[in-house]
Every structure is written in structure tokens, then in C-alpha cells.
Scaffold this active site. Sequence first.
Site, short mmCIF file in Angstrom:
data_model
loop_
_atom_site.label_atom_id
_atom_site.label_comp_id
_atom_site.label_asym_id
_atom_site.label_seq_id
_atom_site.Cartn_x
_atom_site.Cartn_y
_atom_site.Cartn_z
N SER A 51 3.97 -16.55 -0.28
CA SER A 51 3.04 -15.43 -0.40
C SER A 51 1.72 -15.81 -1.07
CB SER A 51 3.69 -14.27 -1.16
OG SER A 51 3.74 -14.55 -2.54
N LYS A 88 1.26 -13.26 -8.20
CA LYS A 88 0.21 -12.70 -7.35
C LYS A 88 -1.13 -12.81 -8.09
CE LYS A 88 2.88 -11.17 -4.01
NZ LYS A 88 3.90 -12.17 -4.33
#
Lengths: 131, 423
Positions: A51, A88
Site C-alpha cells: 500500500s 500511511k
Amino acid sequence: MKKTGLPLLSFSVSAGFPSPADDYTEENIDLNEYLIQNPFSTFFIRVKGDSMINSGIQNQDLIVVDKSIIAKPGDIVIAIIDERFTVKRLEKKDDTFYLKAENHNYPDLHLKNYSNMQIWGVVIYSIHNCR
Amino acid sequence: MNAIALIDGNNFYASCEQSINPSLRNKPLVILSNNDGCIIARSAEARILKIRMGEPYFKIKERLNKLGVIVLSSNYSLYGDMSKRLMNLLKKNCEKIEIYSIDEAFISIHRPHNKDLSPWARKLRTLIYQNLGLTITIGIAENKLRAKLANKLAKRINYSAGIFDLGITNNKNSYLKKINVDNIWGIGTQTSRWLRSKGIKNAKELKDMNQHELKKKLGVVGQRIQLELKGYQCLPIEEKRNQKKEIRVSRSFSQPITKLEELKHALAIYAIRASEKMRAQNLQASAITIFTRTSHYSKFNYQKSAYKKLIEATNDTNIILKIVIELSKEIYHPEYKLTKAGVLMQELSEFTYFQKSILNYSSKNKSDKERKLIQTIDSLNNKFNNEVITWGIAKKNQSWGMNRKLLSGTSITDIEKIPTIII
């Protein structure tokens, strides 16, 4: 946390000529020193998944996380969402923070969709095995 | 003016686990002692469920299951590393520090003009939480004993804030009344029984007790406790810990052992570990004791120890191993099921290499080599996280080794076992 100590084998040479480089030896490169500013609040974590691929963090990389840093927008962070760690990029838009994946296959994570979101630490390095 | 703070980690072992594993947060969690024997730590949520400290695991296993309590074996390398980080961060934020236990430290701080130190404490508390994910409690007062009481009061009065500055309160007596005598640092069961028989129930009453009667019964120690209760500073902050009197390595076996070979094997491993510990602290022993015993619950009770005084102080594993193995024959008894054994390194002193070589010059070369060999082994073991190299005797199969069935297996010091997260 372990610091690399003295060179392991420090037996002295008892015969022969002294090396002309002896006076110029410096300490070895210490990666701990290079990678870690705050040893008491730095942790190593292994990541799995893609990701964050566009940020350079790849599957199986080792990331170096400094918990003492207060995260700012633009930092890559370890966050806790639904009792799980994730990595993230922290972003801010119109006064609200959200977490952005660095892979367009993954959606942004907005605080309002989760009961509890917390920043655990700021990622300062990612170590990738090139072989 | 100086103030003293006693700082401790809340539910330390459980909090260490929760810090690096978010799925354990806000959940009832208990940690078991070595061999998964009994409960030695609880998360705040487990405390609320009235799970008690020291409870044997096998007795409450079912209840824990029903309540959905998470159970983990103790992971001392994690707690030890977190403790080191905590103490180092505290050190950076105070004038003097005395590390009192794995999760407790006394620190000395400057108090200008009777100022309330709560804002300082709040900052420190936030910093520790930010850096380590651990919550601490801070009790502040004029001296160590009162700081201990202030820490207790912080937990009792204001648990979520976790801070109490007893030093600046006006009504100290009313706070001292809240602490029972048996909760005062340095007062044991026997003493508190005696105090209660004299009608002394709480810290305030002990503070105001007749000092002659107290001194007659408890000596200087009692006098010191009373003076500290009154606010005088008697106990200094000991930055350099008083040198350890002995180093002890002992374990309970997961299964009883009956063979001499097994006992020797266990003691050899403990001897290697104890020697390592001495070298890490730059100490050497002048005497060695080893012991073994049967279970306290066994009908056939047996315990025995053996002692040897050394001619020359040492921390050399080779020498210590030889002695321990020799001594093990003296404590072994074939008719008993042994459940615990240990080695004690005694009469410790600072390791001085020089002294030894002057005394025994001819063997200097040999001992030089041996010393370097052991240094290399230590540093290799240190680098690769224990026991990549050890003495032959330690490397046999063991059936009696430590049980840690519920170990999370996560480490922050071993690269192979660091947390993995899916991103």
C-alpha cells in the site's frame, strides 16, 4: 537497544611491521548512529504489503520508527486503526487529518469512519533488501 | 529547594505488551510468571475484573477463559529493554536518578519557591507516553519515603491524572491519615502488627508516635522512617547503586528431575549465565553457593546447598563451571524429585585484571588468552542475542527447561522477531 560495540577481534599483532595506515584508522561506519537520532524512542518494524509502494516502502522492508517525533502532515506514520497498526502518509485537508496510501488501489482513510485512530510513531527510514 | 519524585510504570509488564501490540489495548490481559506458574501482572482492565496478583494459573484458567482475558507468558527481554528506555528518558529530564526496580525510579528535581511541580510532571508524563506508549505515575514530596506515599496517593486520589505533589499541600496530615501503616515503605508485616497493637494505624499516627518507644523497638531504621514522615531528608538518592551483594541465577524446572546428570546440566547453564552477568557488571566472585530443593508442596521435603570459598576472585566461566559441577555432587540426592536449583555468586568485588596477573605472573599469558576468548564469546552472544556460542555442557537436550507456552514471541531487540505489520 544494542549499539555495535568494539570490533570483535581486537587481538594485537605481536610480530612484523606496523601498518602504515595505523595512524589513519578511524572508527567504523556506525549505521545505528546514522539511522537513529533518539535511541530510546526508536523501534524497528517489518512491513508486509504494497500500500505504500510509491513512497518507496516495499513488501518485507524494515522500517525505522521514532516515537518521539510529533507527526506533521506529509510524514509517513504508523497509525493504530481498529486495534491494528498500519503505515500511511499523514495528510491534512480543510483542517481535517486523514491517512493516504501511496498506491492508487488503496482508499484514503478518514478519521470519521473509525471510532479510534491514533498515531503511534513517525517512520524515519525504510531499509530495503536489494537482493 | 530540592524535591524528590517517585516514578513508576503503571501495570508495567502488561503496558509493555500493549505498547507494541495494539490488539491488546483496552483489553483484560494478564502476564504469567516463569513456567507459567501464576499471575504477576495485570492490565487495568484485568484489575477491574478482580483478578488477583499471585493467583496460580491452573486454578483460574477456566475463569480467565470465560471472562475473555488474554493470557501471556512473561517476555523479560521486552520488559528489560522498555525499562532501559524509560530510565534513560527519565535521566535526561532530571538532576539525579536512582533506579529502584525494573519499573520504578527516584529522581531529584529542583523546586523553585515552593512551586507546584504538577505542570512539570504532566509534561514528563506526556513525554514518556509519546516516546514509549507507557503510562507512568509521579508522586512528589520532600524526601523518598514521602514521595512513595505521594505516588500511592496519586494512584488512589487521581488515577487518570497520575500525579500528586504532596510537598506543596497544606493539609499533609489528612493525606498521611489515608495511608495504612502496612503500606509504608520499609514497614514489614511483623512491624505493622506491632504498631497496630500500639494503636498506630496510619502514617500520620506513626509520624506523631513517641520517638523513644519507636527507636527502642525498631532502632535507627524506625527513627529514619519517622523523620522522613516528618519531612526531613534522611535517605539520599543513590545514583550508583550499592554494589550488589550477590548474583543469583535460579529457576524452577518445568518437570522434576531425578538424575545427577540433569542437575549438573541445569547448574552448568546457570553458572554460565551468572558468570556472564558478573562480567557485564565488571564484578568477580570470591565465593560460590549452589542449591537445590524439592517442591514446597511435596510430602518428601529436601533441600541442600553447598559452598566454596575461592582462593582467587574470578568471573571466568571455565573456573566457575568446574567448581559448580564439582559441588553439584554434594547437593544431589537420588531419592528426591528436585524442582528447583540455582547458583549464587558471592562476596562480589570490582573486577581487577591487574591484581591477578601480578600475583601469578607466569600464567599471565595463558589467562590473557582465556580472557580474550571469553570477551569474544560475550561480544558474539551480545551481538547475536544470546547463546550462539556456549560451553558444551549447556547444549544438551533438556526436558526440564522453562515453560513459556503463551509467549507472544514478539521482541524489540531481536531482528528476527520484531513486530510485523500488514500495510
